[in-house]
Design a protein around this motif. Sequence first.
Motif, PDB file in Angstrom:
ATOM      1  N   LYS A 333       0.838  -1.202   0.000  1.00 28.90           N
ATOM      2  CA  LYS A 333       0.000   0.000   0.000  1.00 28.90           C
ATOM      3  C   LYS A 333       0.870   1.248   0.000  1.00 28.90           C
ATOM      4  O   LYS A 333       1.964   1.258   0.587  1.00 28.90           O
ATOM      5  N   ILE A 334       0.367   2.297  -0.642  1.00 29.38           N
ATOM      6  CA  ILE A 334       1.066   3.577  -0.595  1.00 29.38           C
ATOM      7  C   ILE A 334       1.024   4.142   0.822  1.00 29.38           C
ATOM      8  O   ILE A 334       0.201   3.747   1.633  1.00 29.38           O
ATOM      9  N   ASN A 335       1.920   5.073   1.089  1.00 32.01           N
ATOM     10  CA  ASN A 335       2.053   5.715   2.399  1.00 32.01           C
ATOM     11  C   ASN A 335       2.275   4.684   3.516  1.00 32.01           C
ATOM     12  O   ASN A 335       1.722   4.793   4.607  1.00 32.01           O
ATOM     13  N   THR A 336       3.082   3.675   3.198  1.00 26.86           N
ATOM     14  CA  THR A 336       3.535   2.711   4.199  1.00 26.86           C
ATOM     15  C   THR A 336       5.014   2.974   4.452  1.00 26.86           C
ATOM     16  O   THR A 336       5.801   3.072   3.506  1.00 26.86           O
ATOM     17  N   LEU A 337       5.399   3.110   5.712  1.00 29.24           N
ATOM     18  CA  LEU A 337       6.794   3.351   6.059  1.00 29.24           C
ATOM     19  C   LEU A 337       7.531   2.016   6.140  1.00 29.24           C
ATOM     20  O   LEU A 337       7.097   1.092   6.832  1.00 29.24           O
ATOM     21  N   SER A 355       4.497   4.770  -4.745  1.00 28.53           N
ATOM     22  CA  SER A 355       3.588   4.271  -5.778  1.00 28.53           C
ATOM     23  C   SER A 355       3.658   2.751  -5.855  1.00 28.53           C
ATOM     24  O   SER A 355       4.678   2.138  -5.523  1.00 28.53           O
ATOM     25  N   VAL A 356       2.544   2.164  -6.274  1.00 29.05           N
ATOM     26  CA  VAL A 356       2.405   0.711  -6.385  1.00 29.05           C
ATOM     27  C   VAL A 356       1.704   0.396  -7.696  1.00 29.05           C
ATOM     28  O   VAL A 356       0.698   1.024  -8.036  1.00 29.05           O
ATOM     29  N   THR A 357       2.240  -0.561  -8.440  1.00 30.40           N
ATOM     30  CA  THR A 357       1.556  -1.078  -9.623  1.00 30.40           C
ATOM     31  C   THR A 357       1.514  -2.595  -9.529  1.00 30.40           C
ATOM     32  O   THR A 357       2.556  -3.257  -9.518  1.00 30.40           O
ATOM     33  N   PHE A 358       0.306  -3.137  -9.428  1.00 30.44           N
ATOM     34  CA  PHE A 358       0.106  -4.587  -9.421  1.00 30.44           C
ATOM     35  C   PHE A 358      -0.157  -5.032 -10.855  1.00 30.44           C
ATOM     36  O   PHE A 358      -0.899  -4.367 -11.584  1.00 30.44           O
TER      37      PHE A 358
END
Length: 410
Positions: A333-337, A355-358
Amino acid sequence: MAEEVTVVGHNKTPASGDLTVYVDGKIINRFESFSISHSMDVVPISFSLQYGLSEGVNDNMLIKKLKKTNSDKNGILPVGKKVRIYLEKELVITGYIDSTTEAYSHDSHTLSIEGRSKTSVLVDSSTDKPTGTLPTNLVTLYDIADYMFSCFKIKTEDLSGNKAPKHKLAEYAQIDLTTKPYDYVSMLSQFEGKLLYDDGRGYMIINDVASKASDTALTDKNSKFENIMVHRTTLGRYRKYRFVINSYGGPAGWGSLIDDVVSSDQNPDDLPFNKNITLVSTSGYPEDGNTDGYRMFTQDLANYTASVNWGRGQTVTALASGFIDPTTKKIWKINTLVHFNYKKPYIKGDYVVQSVTFFIDQFGGKKTELTFVKKESLIIEPVTLAPPIDGVNTKELAEAEQPPNAKENK
């Protein structure tokens, strides 16, 4: 020969498996490939899906097979249809089909669809709100977001810890006839040091930068990364950011002065001598005459710009097997440290998933493309901050940029 697109469930059928796609309440399968992209910088979330169709199967035949009750002639997945997509039983996008492409070649017949989250309306549309400043009863960032978004039936959630506004937001930013709702609230989010992004439900989220990482660090052994790259650059960075305040329309006398604020890169020695930039802040003059608050408002924008550009100058990109973050045991997930403790390449410290692209295809299986940025790049206060300068003083700026031996060479 590819098998035909099939309905395998409906709204009451729970999501299951790697990918579940609901189109107008029906679960559709037989996808050959798909991708879903989510970023803290880009609203809305986007998706693409591709079907491989059996030889001789056309749209009208598929419509009949799916027992379509309407007379839609635009294809099995026509534009405008509502879509919900789940990955690993978790809702990742609620949106609409924007475009479809049916393609034939000598050995294949494919149907591709592309779409975006329902928050796309906030990016595509101009606001219907009155021009000028906002109503003064709108105090918090949430108040303003709800005011700007609710007329499009988009809900807002504030997940940030401190909801008290730093500035009198309603007095500092103007609305005109061409204002886009997302752009407007996103700008105010920057001034407040908050993130603004959408989620799988199609809600707009106000949040702080993630501050707590999992107890498990990402290492060479547990990350499941197929490849990882560290990118460092000076492009887009400047030693000094000088924001000139466009104060026309202020009190008598104020318009004759050009005030400015300055912020600095956190590692200016990385950059060529005198690589500076001047930008103009066009925010409205505060009605209460609070020039100090006006300066603070612009200073925060300068700080944010310097900090983000510095942070984006050092990013980590990775390709992971599967969709699961090994430190949280949930989908990425975005905004995960994330705390990195990598040896090859050497990466150590806290980074935020930007950013994440599945994606998945019939040859490569399940993959996730990730971009990580330094946590500091998303915090409003940079490490090094030049004090505000009263009035334009190019001599002072120039002297600050002189090389150490400048006086000796005169």
